[in-house]
Design a protein around this motif. Structure first.
Motif, short mmCIF file in Angstrom:
data_model
loop_
_atom_site.label_atom_id
_atom_site.label_comp_id
_atom_site.label_asym_id
_atom_site.label_seq_id
_atom_site.Cartn_x
_atom_site.Cartn_y
_atom_site.Cartn_z
N GLY A 1 -10.00 17.25 4.60
CA GLY A 1 -8.77 17.06 3.84
C GLY A 1 -7.50 17.41 4.61
N MET A 2 -7.62 17.69 5.90
CA MET A 2 -6.46 18.06 6.70
C MET A 2 -6.09 16.91 7.63
N THR A 3 -4.80 16.76 7.87
CA THR A 3 -4.33 15.76 8.82
C THR A 3 -4.45 16.31 10.24
N ASP A 4 -4.18 15.47 11.21
CA ASP A 4 -4.30 15.85 12.61
C ASP A 4 -3.36 17.00 12.96
N SER A 5 -2.13 16.93 12.50
CA SER A 5 -1.17 17.98 12.82
C SER A 5 -1.56 19.32 12.19
N GLU A 6 -2.13 19.29 10.98
CA GLU A 6 -2.57 20.53 10.34
C GLU A 6 -3.75 21.13 11.08
N VAL A 7 -4.68 20.30 11.54
CA VAL A 7 -5.83 20.79 12.29
C VAL A 7 -5.36 21.43 13.59
N VAL A 8 -4.47 20.78 14.30
CA VAL A 8 -3.97 21.31 15.57
C VAL A 8 -3.24 22.63 15.35
N LEU B 1 -7.13 24.55 1.92
CA LEU B 1 -6.09 23.52 1.91
C LEU B 1 -6.49 22.34 1.04
N THR B 2 -7.76 21.99 1.03
CA THR B 2 -8.25 20.93 0.15
C THR B 2 -8.06 21.33 -1.31
N PRO C 1 0.83 -1.21 0.00
CA PRO C 1 0.00 0.00 0.00
C PRO C 1 0.87 1.26 0.00
N ASP C 2 0.52 2.19 -0.85
CA ASP C 2 1.29 3.42 -0.98
C ASP C 2 1.18 4.30 0.25
N ARG C 3 0.01 4.34 0.83
CA ARG C 3 -0.23 5.28 1.91
C ARG C 3 -0.29 4.60 3.27
N LEU C 4 0.54 3.58 3.45
CA LEU C 4 0.51 2.82 4.69
C LEU C 4 0.97 3.64 5.89
N ILE C 5 1.98 4.50 5.70
CA ILE C 5 2.55 5.26 6.79
C ILE C 5 2.05 6.70 6.78
N ALA C 6 1.30 7.11 5.77
CA ALA C 6 0.85 8.50 5.65
C ALA C 6 -0.12 8.85 6.79
N ASP C 7 -0.12 10.14 7.15
CA ASP C 7 -1.04 10.61 8.19
C ASP C 7 -2.47 10.51 7.66
N PRO C 8 -3.40 10.05 8.51
CA PRO C 8 -4.79 9.95 8.05
C PRO C 8 -5.46 11.33 7.97
N VAL C 9 -6.37 11.46 7.03
CA VAL C 9 -7.14 12.69 6.89
C VAL C 9 -8.20 12.70 7.99
N VAL C 10 -8.26 13.81 8.74
CA VAL C 10 -9.15 13.90 9.89
C VAL C 10 -10.36 14.79 9.60
N GLN D 1 -2.29 16.61 -6.12
CA GLN D 1 -0.86 16.78 -5.88
C GLN D 1 -0.38 15.64 -4.99
N PRO D 2 0.88 15.28 -5.11
CA PRO D 2 1.43 14.25 -4.22
C PRO D 2 1.43 14.73 -2.76
N ASP D 3 1.50 13.78 -1.85
CA ASP D 3 1.51 14.10 -0.43
C ASP D 3 2.72 14.97 -0.09
N GLY D 4 2.50 16.00 0.69
CA GLY D 4 3.58 16.86 1.14
C GLY D 4 3.93 18.00 0.21
N LEU D 5 3.36 18.06 -0.99
CA LEU D 5 3.72 19.13 -1.92
C LEU D 5 3.11 20.46 -1.50
N HIS D 6 2.04 20.43 -0.73
CA HIS D 6 1.44 21.68 -0.27
C HIS D 6 2.38 22.43 0.67
N ILE D 7 3.23 21.71 1.38
CA ILE D 7 4.19 22.36 2.26
C ILE D 7 5.22 23.14 1.43
N VAL D 8 5.64 22.55 0.31
CA VAL D 8 6.55 23.25 -0.60
C VAL D 8 5.87 24.50 -1.16
#
Length: 140
Positions: A28-35, A81-82, A16-25, A88-95
Protein backbone atom coordinates in the motif's frame (compact mmCIF):
# COMPACT_ATOMS: atom_id res chain seq x y z
CA UNK A 1 -20.17 -1.17 -35.17
CA UNK A 2 -21.11 -1.75 -31.50
CA UNK A 3 -19.93 0.83 -28.99
CA UNK A 4 -17.25 -0.44 -26.63
CA UNK A 5 -17.52 0.07 -22.89
CA UNK A 6 -16.32 3.56 -22.04
CA UNK A 7 -16.81 4.74 -25.63
CA UNK A 8 -19.63 6.89 -26.96
CA UNK A 9 -19.79 7.73 -30.66
CA UNK A 10 -16.11 6.92 -31.05
CA UNK A 11 -15.00 9.17 -28.18
CA UNK A 12 -13.91 8.24 -24.66
CA UNK A 13 -16.57 9.40 -22.22
CA UNK A 14 -14.57 8.98 -19.02
CA UNK A 15 -11.23 10.12 -17.66
CA UNK A 16 -9.41 7.76 -15.30
CA UNK A 17 -9.21 9.26 -11.83
CA UNK A 18 -5.85 7.83 -10.95
CA UNK A 19 -4.05 8.40 -14.24
CA UNK A 20 -1.29 10.57 -12.76
CA UNK A 21 -1.26 9.07 -9.23
CA UNK A 22 1.85 7.29 -7.98
CA UNK A 23 1.55 3.51 -8.33
CA UNK A 24 1.40 1.34 -5.23
CA UNK A 25 4.65 -0.62 -4.97
CA UNK A 26 4.74 -2.47 -1.64
CA UNK A 27 2.04 -3.04 1.00
CA UNK A 28 0.00 0.00 0.00
CA UNK A 29 3.00 2.34 -0.15
CA UNK A 30 4.20 4.31 -3.15
CA UNK A 31 7.81 4.32 -4.32
CA UNK A 32 8.68 7.57 -2.57
CA UNK A 33 7.20 6.34 0.73
CA UNK A 34 9.17 3.09 0.53
CA UNK A 35 12.41 4.95 -0.18
CA UNK A 36 11.79 7.40 2.68
CA UNK A 37 11.07 4.63 5.20
CA UNK A 38 14.09 2.55 4.08
CA UNK A 39 16.53 5.47 4.25
CA UNK A 40 15.33 6.72 7.65
CA UNK A 41 15.25 3.24 9.18
CA UNK A 42 18.73 2.45 7.82
CA UNK A 43 20.02 5.71 9.31
CA UNK A 44 18.54 4.69 12.66
CA UNK A 45 19.00 0.90 12.92
CA UNK A 46 22.54 0.45 11.61
CA UNK A 47 24.22 2.86 14.08
CA UNK A 48 22.10 1.54 16.97
CA UNK A 49 22.88 -2.11 16.25
CA UNK A 50 26.59 -1.39 15.65
CA UNK A 51 26.83 0.51 18.95
CA UNK A 52 25.09 -2.30 20.81
CA UNK A 53 27.38 -5.02 19.39
CA UNK A 54 30.62 -2.98 19.53
CA UNK A 55 31.54 -3.93 23.15
CA UNK A 56 31.34 -7.61 22.22
CA UNK A 57 33.59 -7.24 19.15
CA UNK A 58 30.85 -8.06 16.65
CA UNK A 59 30.24 -4.58 15.24
CA UNK A 60 30.37 -5.84 11.63
CA UNK A 61 27.31 -7.96 12.34
CA UNK A 62 25.55 -4.79 13.40
CA UNK A 63 25.25 -3.78 9.75
CA UNK A 64 23.52 -7.06 8.90
CA UNK A 65 21.22 -6.85 11.91
CA UNK A 66 20.46 -3.20 11.11
CA UNK A 67 19.54 -4.16 7.54
CA UNK A 68 17.25 -6.91 8.80
CA UNK A 69 15.60 -4.52 11.25
CA UNK A 70 15.13 -2.10 8.34
CA UNK A 71 13.17 -4.73 6.40
CA UNK A 72 11.08 -5.44 9.50
CA UNK A 73 10.44 -1.73 9.94
CA UNK A 74 9.37 -1.47 6.31
CA UNK A 75 6.88 -4.31 6.73
CA UNK A 76 5.43 -2.90 9.97
CA UNK A 77 5.30 0.65 8.60
CA UNK A 78 3.55 -0.62 5.47
CA UNK A 79 0.94 -2.33 7.60
CA UNK A 80 0.32 0.83 9.64
CA UNK A 81 0.29 3.07 6.57
CA UNK A 82 -2.20 0.78 4.84
CA UNK A 83 -4.46 1.04 7.89
CA UNK A 84 -4.18 4.83 7.92
CA UNK A 85 -4.79 5.19 4.16
CA UNK A 86 -7.81 2.86 4.11
CA UNK A 87 -10.99 4.52 2.77
CA UNK A 88 -9.37 7.95 2.50
CA UNK A 89 -8.66 10.07 -0.57
CA UNK A 90 -5.14 10.11 -1.97
CA UNK A 91 -2.77 12.33 -0.02
CA UNK A 92 -4.91 12.63 3.12
CA UNK A 93 -2.47 10.50 5.11
CA UNK A 94 0.10 13.27 4.75
CA UNK A 95 -2.33 15.69 6.40
CA UNK A 96 -2.84 13.10 9.17
CA UNK A 97 0.90 12.92 9.85
CA UNK A 98 1.25 16.72 9.81
CA UNK A 99 -1.60 17.05 12.33
CA UNK A 100 0.04 14.44 14.57
CA UNK A 101 3.34 16.35 14.47
CA UNK A 102 1.55 19.59 15.31
CA UNK A 103 -0.37 18.01 18.20
CA UNK A 104 2.90 16.74 19.69
CA UNK A 105 4.48 20.18 19.31
CA UNK A 106 7.22 19.04 16.92
CA UNK A 107 6.15 21.27 14.01
CA UNK A 108 3.64 23.97 13.19
CA UNK A 109 1.52 23.63 10.03
CA UNK A 110 -1.34 26.03 10.84
CA UNK A 111 -4.07 23.50 11.62
CA UNK A 112 -6.73 24.64 14.09
CA UNK A 113 -7.08 21.87 16.65
CA UNK A 114 -9.07 23.50 19.41
CA UNK A 115 -12.62 24.75 19.51
CA UNK A 116 -13.45 27.97 21.32
CA UNK A 117 -15.90 30.84 21.28
CA UNK A 118 -15.39 34.54 21.57
CA UNK A 119 -16.94 36.64 24.30
CA UNK A 120 -17.41 40.40 24.47
CA UNK A 121 -16.71 40.36 28.23
CA UNK A 122 -19.42 42.82 29.16
CA UNK A 123 -21.47 42.40 32.30
CA UNK A 124 -24.27 44.77 31.24
CA UNK A 125 -25.78 45.56 27.86
CA UNK A 126 -24.48 48.55 25.95
CA UNK A 127 -26.78 51.59 26.07
CA UNK A 128 -27.40 53.20 22.75
CA UNK A 129 -26.68 56.90 22.40
CA UNK A 130 -29.01 58.85 20.18
CA UNK A 131 -26.99 60.91 17.77
CA UNK A 132 -28.68 63.84 16.13
CA UNK A 133 -28.38 63.94 12.38
CA UNK A 134 -27.99 67.09 10.29
CA UNK A 135 -31.67 67.00 9.25
CA UNK A 136 -32.86 67.01 12.87
CA UNK A 137 -30.48 69.86 13.70
CA UNK A 138 -31.84 71.99 10.86
CA UNK A 139 -35.44 71.67 12.14
CA UNK A 140 -34.67 72.89 15.63
Amino acid sequence: MADLEGMKNGEINYIPDRLIADPVVFRGMTDSEVVFIVITSLMFWIPVSVLILMPFGFSIFGVAIGSGLTIGTLILAGKQLTRIKRKQPDGLHIVFFKRQLQRKGLARFGFIDESSSWDIRRSSPVERIKVATEEEDSYS
